[in-house]
Design a protein around this motif. Structure first.
Motif, PDB file in Angstrom:
ATOM      1  N   LEU A   1      -3.668 -47.665  11.645  1.00  5.50           N
ATOM      2  CA  LEU A   1      -4.557 -47.317  10.528  1.00  5.50           C
ATOM      3  C   LEU A   1      -4.707 -48.485   9.569  1.00  5.50           C
ATOM      4  O   LEU A   1      -5.810 -48.787   9.110  1.00  5.50           O
ATOM      5  CB  LEU A   1      -3.974 -46.121   9.767  1.00  5.50           C
ATOM      6  CG  LEU A   1      -4.378 -44.749  10.270  1.00  5.50           C
ATOM      7  CD1 LEU A   1      -3.650 -43.675   9.487  1.00  5.50           C
ATOM      8  CD2 LEU A   1      -5.880 -44.532  10.158  1.00  5.50           C
TER       9      LEU A   1
ATOM     10  N   ALA B   1     -10.850 -39.710   7.507  1.00  7.58           N
ATOM     11  CA  ALA B   1      -9.886 -39.788   8.615  1.00  7.58           C
ATOM     12  C   ALA B   1      -8.698 -38.864   8.363  1.00  7.58           C
ATOM     13  O   ALA B   1      -8.257 -38.127   9.259  1.00  7.58           O
ATOM     14  CB  ALA B   1      -9.400 -41.231   8.779  1.00  7.58           C
TER      15      ALA B   1
ATOM     16  N   TYR C   1      -1.620 -39.923  17.483  1.00  5.01           N
ATOM     17  CA  TYR C   1      -1.242 -38.593  16.993  1.00  5.01           C
ATOM     18  C   TYR C   1      -1.180 -37.671  18.208  1.00  5.01           C
ATOM     19  O   TYR C   1      -2.222 -37.384  18.810  1.00  5.01           O
ATOM     20  CB  TYR C   1      -2.265 -38.092  15.973  1.00  5.01           C
ATOM     21  CG  TYR C   1      -2.361 -39.017  14.782  1.00  5.01           C
ATOM     22  CD1 TYR C   1      -1.402 -38.971  13.778  1.00  5.01           C
ATOM     23  CD2 TYR C   1      -3.355 -39.977  14.693  1.00  5.01           C
ATOM     24  CE1 TYR C   1      -1.450 -39.857  12.712  1.00  5.01           C
ATOM     25  CE2 TYR C   1      -3.417 -40.867  13.629  1.00  5.01           C
ATOM     26  CZ  TYR C   1      -2.457 -40.786  12.643  1.00  5.01           C
ATOM     27  OH  TYR C   1      -2.497 -41.667  11.597  1.00  5.01           O
TER      28      TYR C   1
ATOM     29  N   ALA D   1      -7.968 -50.261   8.078  1.00  3.64           N
ATOM     30  CA  ALA D   1      -8.248 -50.181   6.640  1.00  3.64           C
ATOM     31  C   ALA D   1      -7.014 -50.684   5.902  1.00  3.64           C
ATOM     32  O   ALA D   1      -6.120 -49.919   5.585  1.00  3.64           O
ATOM     33  CB  ALA D   1      -8.552 -48.730   6.266  1.00  3.64           C
TER      34      ALA D   1
ATOM     35  N   ARG E   1     -11.587 -41.053  16.887  1.00  4.24           N
ATOM     36  CA  ARG E   1     -12.455 -40.668  15.756  1.00  4.24           C
ATOM     37  C   ARG E   1     -11.756 -40.954  14.422  1.00  4.24           C
ATOM     38  O   ARG E   1     -12.382 -41.399  13.464  1.00  4.24           O
ATOM     39  CB  ARG E   1     -12.822 -39.184  15.851  1.00  4.24           C
ATOM     40  CG  ARG E   1     -14.039 -38.970  16.690  1.00  4.24           C
ATOM     41  CD  ARG E   1     -14.511 -37.533  16.728  1.00  4.24           C
ATOM     42  NE  ARG E   1     -15.268 -37.395  17.963  1.00  4.24           N
ATOM     43  CZ  ARG E   1     -14.908 -36.673  19.005  1.00  4.24           C
ATOM     44  NH1 ARG E   1     -13.812 -35.950  18.954  1.00  4.24           N
ATOM     45  NH2 ARG E   1     -15.654 -36.637  20.085  1.00  4.24           N
ATOM     46  N   VAL E   2     -10.442 -40.664  14.381  1.00  2.00           N
ATOM     47  CA  VAL E   2      -9.666 -40.932  13.160  1.00  2.00           C
ATOM     48  C   VAL E   2      -9.764 -42.424  12.820  1.00  2.00           C
ATOM     49  O   VAL E   2     -10.053 -42.798  11.674  1.00  2.00           O
ATOM     50  CB  VAL E   2      -8.182 -40.513  13.342  1.00  2.00           C
ATOM     51  CG1 VAL E   2      -7.309 -41.095  12.233  1.00  2.00           C
ATOM     52  CG2 VAL E   2      -8.051 -38.998  13.359  1.00  2.00           C
ATOM     53  N   LEU E   3      -9.557 -43.255  13.835  1.00  2.00           N
ATOM     54  CA  LEU E   3      -9.592 -44.708  13.604  1.00  2.00           C
ATOM     55  C   LEU E   3     -10.997 -45.190  13.260  1.00  2.00           C
ATOM     56  O   LEU E   3     -11.170 -46.078  12.424  1.00  2.00           O
ATOM     57  CB  LEU E   3      -9.065 -45.450  14.835  1.00  2.00           C
ATOM     58  CG  LEU E   3      -7.588 -45.211  15.151  1.00  2.00           C
ATOM     59  CD1 LEU E   3      -7.196 -45.891  16.447  1.00  2.00           C
ATOM     60  CD2 LEU E   3      -6.706 -45.694  14.013  1.00  2.00           C
ATOM     61  N   ALA E   4     -11.995 -44.574  13.908  1.00  2.00           N
ATOM     62  CA  ALA E   4     -13.383 -44.949  13.622  1.00  2.00           C
ATOM     63  C   ALA E   4     -13.732 -44.600  12.177  1.00  2.00           C
ATOM     64  O   ALA E   4     -14.309 -45.409  11.447  1.00  2.00           O
ATOM     65  CB  ALA E   4     -14.327 -44.241  14.590  1.00  2.00           C
ATOM     66  N   ARG E   5     -13.327 -43.385  11.752  1.00  2.00           N
ATOM     67  CA  ARG E   5     -13.595 -42.990  10.369  1.00  2.00           C
ATOM     68  C   ARG E   5     -12.882 -43.918   9.398  1.00  2.00           C
ATOM     69  O   ARG E   5     -13.459 -44.353   8.404  1.00  2.00           O
ATOM     70  CB  ARG E   5     -13.103 -41.556  10.128  1.00  2.00           C
ATOM     71  CG  ARG E   5     -14.023 -40.497  10.703  1.00  2.00           C
ATOM     72  CD  ARG E   5     -13.591 -39.121  10.256  1.00  2.00           C
ATOM     73  NE  ARG E   5     -14.404 -38.087  10.860  1.00  2.00           N
ATOM     74  CZ  ARG E   5     -14.296 -36.798  10.566  1.00  2.00           C
ATOM     75  NH1 ARG E   5     -13.388 -36.404   9.699  1.00  2.00           N
ATOM     76  NH2 ARG E   5     -15.063 -35.916  11.149  1.00  2.00           N
ATOM     77  N   ALA E   6     -11.615 -44.216   9.698  1.00  2.00           N
ATOM     78  CA  ALA E   6     -10.823 -45.066   8.794  1.00  2.00           C
ATOM     79  C   ALA E   6     -11.450 -46.451   8.646  1.00  2.00           C
ATOM     80  O   ALA E   6     -11.421 -47.037   7.570  1.00  2.00           O
ATOM     81  CB  ALA E   6      -9.395 -45.196   9.301  1.00  2.00           C
ATOM     82  N   GLY E   7     -12.036 -46.939   9.720  1.00  2.00           N
ATOM     83  CA  GLY E   7     -12.605 -48.290   9.679  1.00  2.00           C
ATOM     84  C   GLY E   7     -14.091 -48.311   9.394  1.00  2.00           C
ATOM     85  O   GLY E   7     -14.704 -49.391   9.439  1.00  2.00           O
ATOM     86  N   GLY E   8     -14.676 -47.145   9.121  1.00  2.00           N
ATOM     87  CA  GLY E   8     -16.119 -47.092   8.854  1.00  2.00           C
ATOM     88  C   GLY E   8     -16.944 -47.497  10.062  1.00  2.00           C
ATOM     89  O   GLY E   8     -17.993 -48.127   9.949  1.00  2.00           O
TER      90      GLY E   8
ATOM     91  N   ASN F   1     -13.672 -43.695   3.613  1.00  2.00           N
ATOM     92  CA  ASN F   1     -13.464 -43.673   5.071  1.00  2.00           C
ATOM     93  C   ASN F   1     -12.100 -43.101   5.424  1.00  2.00           C
ATOM     94  O   ASN F   1     -11.959 -42.285   6.334  1.00  2.00           O
ATOM     95  CB  ASN F   1     -13.564 -45.091   5.640  1.00  2.00           C
ATOM     96  CG  ASN F   1     -14.959 -45.655   5.550  1.00  2.00           C
ATOM     97  OD1 ASN F   1     -15.926 -44.905   5.416  1.00  2.00           O
ATOM     98  ND2 ASN F   1     -15.082 -46.961   5.599  1.00  2.00           N
ATOM     99  N   LEU F   2     -11.090 -43.554   4.681  1.00  2.00           N
ATOM    100  CA  LEU F   2      -9.728 -43.077   4.955  1.00  2.00           C
ATOM    101  C   LEU F   2      -9.584 -41.587   4.660  1.00  2.00           C
ATOM    102  O   LEU F   2      -8.875 -40.868   5.363  1.00  2.00           O
ATOM    103  CB  LEU F   2      -8.717 -43.878   4.127  1.00  2.00           C
ATOM    104  CG  LEU F   2      -8.359 -45.245   4.695  1.00  2.00           C
ATOM    105  CD1 LEU F   2      -7.683 -46.112   3.650  1.00  2.00           C
ATOM    106  CD2 LEU F   2      -7.450 -45.107   5.913  1.00  2.00           C
TER     107      LEU F   2
ATOM    108  N   MET G   1     -13.531 -48.022   1.539  1.00  2.00           N
ATOM    109  CA  MET G   1     -12.346 -47.870   2.388  1.00  2.00           C
ATOM    110  C   MET G   1     -11.647 -46.538   2.094  1.00  2.00           C
ATOM    111  O   MET G   1     -11.224 -45.830   2.992  1.00  2.00           O
ATOM    112  CB  MET G   1     -11.391 -49.042   2.146  1.00  2.00           C
ATOM    113  CG  MET G   1     -10.460 -49.302   3.296  1.00  2.00           C
ATOM    114  SD  MET G   1      -9.351 -50.644   2.948  1.00  2.00           S
ATOM    115  CE  MET G   1     -10.426 -52.053   3.047  1.00  2.00           C
TER     116      MET G   1
END
Lengths: 299, 305
Positions: B116, B13, A88, B120, A98-105, B9-10, B6
């Motif tokens: 992404l 994000a 992005y 996930a 951080r976006v990817l870390a959040r998305a993947g837990g 988490n998404l 999931m």
């Protein structure tokens, strides 16, 4: 258990067969080179391994799980960098991670760790839009490292890097491999693959045309190289009559013989008997690049 | 990781992405500016008609007394709530389509979708997280708009000498109004999202959303001929627009406004009942949402466009 296994993996786009019944295994802890000319189907294969592209037929198994049936389990500990880095542009490097870390837990603390690994800490707060190609490349590797992966798929990881950056990434891949991780490496820089990989597979027009240990494949491309005093033509003529010689070429006054290296002494004796003075004889070492060019041209 | 985790988490994000996105802030800024202009225009119309600037010496006959009365209500509490919610569903709806297209389409344009989805991989969870994050962003935008509108109403209303009366009931009704405003925008945001997914770009999302909106508004204007024939009215009322209008009118009425004074198409006698409006909007939303999910679920995800 293999890190990657494909069973008759096939992808067809309309009439074009991008990947044709690919059967491939990559063992755990291997550094595996995945090679092929442009459009050979490497990226499509990786995309199928990552569940991004649906196979037309066949199966892709990653870390013991079918990617189509159990994508979350299969990809939980997989890091990947596919084609050009994608981020992005309005977010900083750290925020992108951080976006990817959040998305993947994935715990946020990993962001700092991977930024340190790729030495991007100083620019972590800058927007990605201001990054050079090399920095984006390193950030993409950082993104691949986020889930502390067991298996890493890297598609052209040194693209856009300067020589120093290339060496850094090569060392990074070495250290990742030394840590027991499995690495699938796609690269056009074949000397890089030769240095890093234990095994390689070569794809052409979606088909697997060669696979095996790098050393074994290079032996397949080996032959005997000799120089004679005077005109090389009589020697070439004589060597072509031997049943176990599959080819003879002259390159810059050197005669290259497609024959087992173990026959070098026999060749030497034959030439002496024919009154041809051998000035130099030895193994003709081929590089992975030469082997790659040979098989992709001829197969 | 299960699908629910999931999704959570998404969502986290997606929220990080939307809250930092310059496009979202820009669109909010544009909307707030347009709303400010609208309220200022209302104020000027009332002030000129009643000679506020000249102490009653110079007056202009710009609108009918009923229309002026309506505008006065829009500049007073609690009427300003209805006026702001109406603006949100008008101009705000168009900007919401653009924002949605940006949110859904840019993952294709930048090639970030593939990263992404490797983290996930449940595409349904990805889609739902994006949609919920968008609704949260719209909710924040609605609250900011209501706050700004209320402040301006207090300012202009004081200058015009308008009564400002707000009760606890009005405040309790406000969440219902906000929910209605979100429901009104839902099918448009979903068609914009679905278009962005089908066309794999922001521009496809904007195009799809706006073309549908233009078609829907044009077709919806047919409801005026519904006065002639009840059968025609029943058919026209299966289109989205009359049902949307019904909820917009409900929001206005809830805060003491009568939109039909200013817009004939908002005549309540021609619009479908509220229960029908909710069902029709739900059906359209389900069709658009499912189309988006089905398309994304079957797509091969490539690189940046």
């Amino acid at each position: 258990m293999n890190a990657i296994e494909t069973i008759d993996l096939t992808k067809r786009y309309g009439k074009r067969l991008a990947v044709d019944r690919l059967n491939l295994t990559v063992g755990k802890g291997e550094v595996f080179g995945f090679l092929g000319p442009n459009g050979a189907g490497k990226t499509t294969t990786i995309a199928m391994l990552l569940g991004l592209v649906r196979p037309t037929k066949g199966q892709a198994i990653v870390l013991g799980h079918d990617v189509q049936r159990e994508p979350a389990l299969a990809l939980r500990r997989v890091g990947a960098m596919i084609e050009a880095p994608a981020f992005y542009p309005y977010l900083s490097g750290a925020d992108n991670l951080r976006v990817l870390a959040r998305a993947g837990g994935i715990p946020a603390a990993r962001v700092k760790e991977v930024l340190e690994t790729v030495e991007l800490n100083d620019r972590a707060r800058d927007k990605v839009a201001t990054y050079s190609q090399g920095m984006k490349q390193r950030l993409a590797i950082a993104a691949a490292l986020l889930p502390d992966p067991e298996l890493i798929m890297l598609d052209e990881p040194t693209n856009g890097l300067d020589p120093a950056g290339t060496v850094e990434i090569r060392n990074l891949i070495r250290s990742l491999a030394a840590g027991g991780r499995t690495i699938l490496l796609c690269s056009h820089l074949l000397h890089e693959v030769e240095q890093l990989c234990n095994r390689v597979a070569i794809l052409k027009e979606g088909k697997l045309i060669a696979a095996g240990e790098v050393a074994t494949l290079l032996r397949r491309g080996q032959g005997v190289r000799l120089r004679v005093q005077g005109n090389p033509e009589p020697a070439v003529h004589l060597l072509r009559t031997l049943p176990w010689v599959s080819g003879v070429t002259v390159q810059e006054e050197a005669i290259i013989i497609d024959a087992p290296v173990e026959r070098a002494a026999e060749i030497n004796a034959l030439l002496i008997r024919a009154d041809i003075v051998v000035a130099e004889i030895g193994a003709n070492h081929s590089s992975l690049e030469e082997f790659f060019l040979t098989v992709t041209r001829t197969e | 990781m299960d699908t629910r985790t999931m999704f959570t988490n998404l969502l986290a994000a997606e929220w990080l992405k939307i809250s930092r996105r310059p496009m979202a802030l820009l669109l909010l800024g544009i909307f707030l500016f347009l709303t400010f202009l609208q309220q200022t225009l209302w104020f000027l119309v009332v002030a000129l008609q009643e000679g506020t600037f000249s102490g009653g010496q110079v007056t202009f006959n710009l609108l009918s007394p009923a229309a002026i009365e309506q505008i006065k209500r829009q500049l007073s509490l609690p009427g300003v709530f209805g006026a702001m919610l109406s603006a949100i569903n008008g101009t705000g709806g168009i900007l919401a389509i653009i924002l949605t297209a940006g949110i859904f389409g840019s993952d294709f344009n930048w090639g970030t979708l593939r990263i992404l989805l490797t983290r996930a991989p449940h595409r349904g969870a990805y889609l739902l997280a994006k949609l919920v994050a968008l609704q949260l962003a719209l909710l924040v935008a609605i609250i900011i708009t209501l706050a700004m509108g209320t402040l301006l109403a207090l300012l202009f209303g004081t200058i015009l000498g308008l009564p400002q009366q707000i009760g606890i009931i009005d405040l309790l009704l406000l969440p219902i109004g906000i929910l209605r405003a979100l429901i009104v925008m839902l099918p448009y945001t979903l068609i914009a999202g679905a278009s962005a997914i089908v066309g794999r770009s922001v521009i496809a999302g904007v195009g799809g959303g706006l073309i549908f909106l233009a078609f829907d508004v044009s077709a919806g204007s047919l409801n005026t001929i519904g006065a002639v024939d009840p059968m025609i009215r029943a058919l026209v009322n299966l289109l989205l627009q009359p049902n949307i209008n019904r909820l917009v009118v409900e929001n206005s009425r809830m805060f003491g406004l009568d939109q039909s004074v200013l817009t004939a198409a908002l005549d309540l006698s021609l619009l479908p009942p509220q229960w029908q409006a909710l069902i029709v909007i739900a059906v359209y939303s389900a069709i658009f949402g499912y189309s988006a999910y089905r398309t994304l679920n079957r797509q091969d995800i490539g690189g940046a466009n």
